[in-house]
Write an enzyme that holds these catalytic residues in place. Structure first.
Site: not given
Length: 364
Positions: A60, A83
């Site tokens: 990301e 996460c």
């Protein structure tokens, strides 16, 4: 709070691109999963990224960096739930929020007890979240990662090269290739994503293999080389014995000869004593082996199938017939009536020149 909604028609295509990017981390991210991400604005890809190396930036973050200011108001496709904790890198959820994305599409939730929770964090912050796009493909890509969080043994891929009549060796039992070069290169790619590569002692004696990755992108950590060898018969002058201090070697044994065992240990070989194949798997997992590629032979393959220890069966079938006296791949497996034999599930099928690779998941 933004609610989860059904996938849009284009979500699948963008997620499949993210999955293709994720696979670029093959062999380099373990014990982390492979993850890919795509940033899309007004139907156009404006940023891509993947987790390239264990300890490095997550997918990301790389995709957002590539997109820059175009990420604001965009949709991000990511193959695993972002996460939500501080590990080797900051939380990806915070990077997504800081970038001002409007929507996040996630292939599958993260089962890790520490990292999970990213989808909820994003929803709470007002980001629209969709979960479950291409979920089966995402789980298959990282099957060893998901397995490691739920099992006390490694994820086992059993790889066999067979003739059309199901043999792994001809009647002479002499070493020889059944498949072509392209298929053999694919085997090295499979090796690169394994924590360990294993063979039975029969294969070790007949072929004197090196069990190393010699083609393609090298793995971040060279796989442990394992021989299932009940009495520690591995020759000290074998390729495995001679190179044990260069790339680790372990011998799984039950009743080792004391002198042979001592000679192997002097070479740097680790002895793992286990009463059963299942016990051996648990012992390997305790040593950090989360994924194991088994490359034969027939006795070990039969034992693994009999004890339901195979998570993926990878068959490379060569277009040749070996005939009478050849060694059947599953000759040591327990006999089953055709009407009672459980059916394995086809996961993947690919061609490598004239050879065909098929991957099956177990029936249980």
């Amino acid at each position: 709070m933004a609610s989860e909604r059904l996938a849009a028609p284009d979500d699948g295509a963008f997620m499949r691109r993210a999955l293709a990017l994720a696979e670029r981390g093959w062999g380099r991210t373990a014990p982390n999963p492979m993850v890919g991400a795509v940033v899309v604005r007004d139907g156009v890809v404006v940023g891509e990224g993947w987790h390239a190396e264990y300890g490095g930036p997550h997918a990301e973050v790389e995709a957002l960096r590539a997109a820059g200011e175009l990420a604001r108001g965009a949709t991000v496709y990511v193959t695993l739930e972002p996460c939500n904790h501080h590990g080797k890198t900051p939380p990806c959820t915070e990077a997504l929020l800081a970038a001002g994305v409007r929507r996040v599409v996630i292939a599958c939730e993260d089962p890790h007890p520490i990292a999970r929770g990213g989808a909820e964090r994003l929803r709470d912050a007002g980001v629209e979240v969709t979960v479950g796009v291409e979920e089966a493909a995402a789980r298959e890509l990282n099957a060893p990662f998901f397995h490691a969080l739920a099992s006390d043994r490694p994820f086992v891929r059993l790889k066999l090269a067979l003739s059309l009549d199901g043999a792994i060796a001809d009647h002479t039992r002499r070493p020889g290739w059944l498949t072509g070069e392209a298929a053999r290169h694919e085997v090295h790619r499979l090796r690169a994503d394994a924590d360990a590569i294993a063979v039975g002692i029969g294969t070790a004696l007949a072929d004197d293999p090196a069990l190393t990755v010699r083609h393609g992108t090298p793995p971040r950590v060279a796989p442990l080389r394992v021989v299932f060898d009940s009495s520690a018969r591995l020759p000290v002058d074998s390729r495995l014995g001679r190179t044990a201090r260069e790339v680790p070697v372990a011998v799984v044994c039950r009743n080792p000869d004391a002198a042979r065992a001592a000679a192997l240990e002097r070479l740097g070989v680790t002895l793992i004593q286990a009463a059963t194949t299942r016990d051996a798997m648990i012992a390997l997992r305790a040593r950090g082996v989360r994924s194991l590629l088994v490359e034969g032979g027939a006795t070990l393959a039969g034992s693994l199938v009999r004890d339901a220890l195979v998570d993926r069966l990878v068959i490379f079938r060569a277009p040749l017939v070996l005939g009478a006296g050849s060694l059947n791949a599953f000759g040591s497996a327990e006999p089953v009536r055709a009407a009672d034999a459980p059916r394995w599930r086809l996961v993947e099928s690919r061609r490598f020149e004239d050879d065909e690779m098929t991957v099956y998941a177990p029936p249980h």
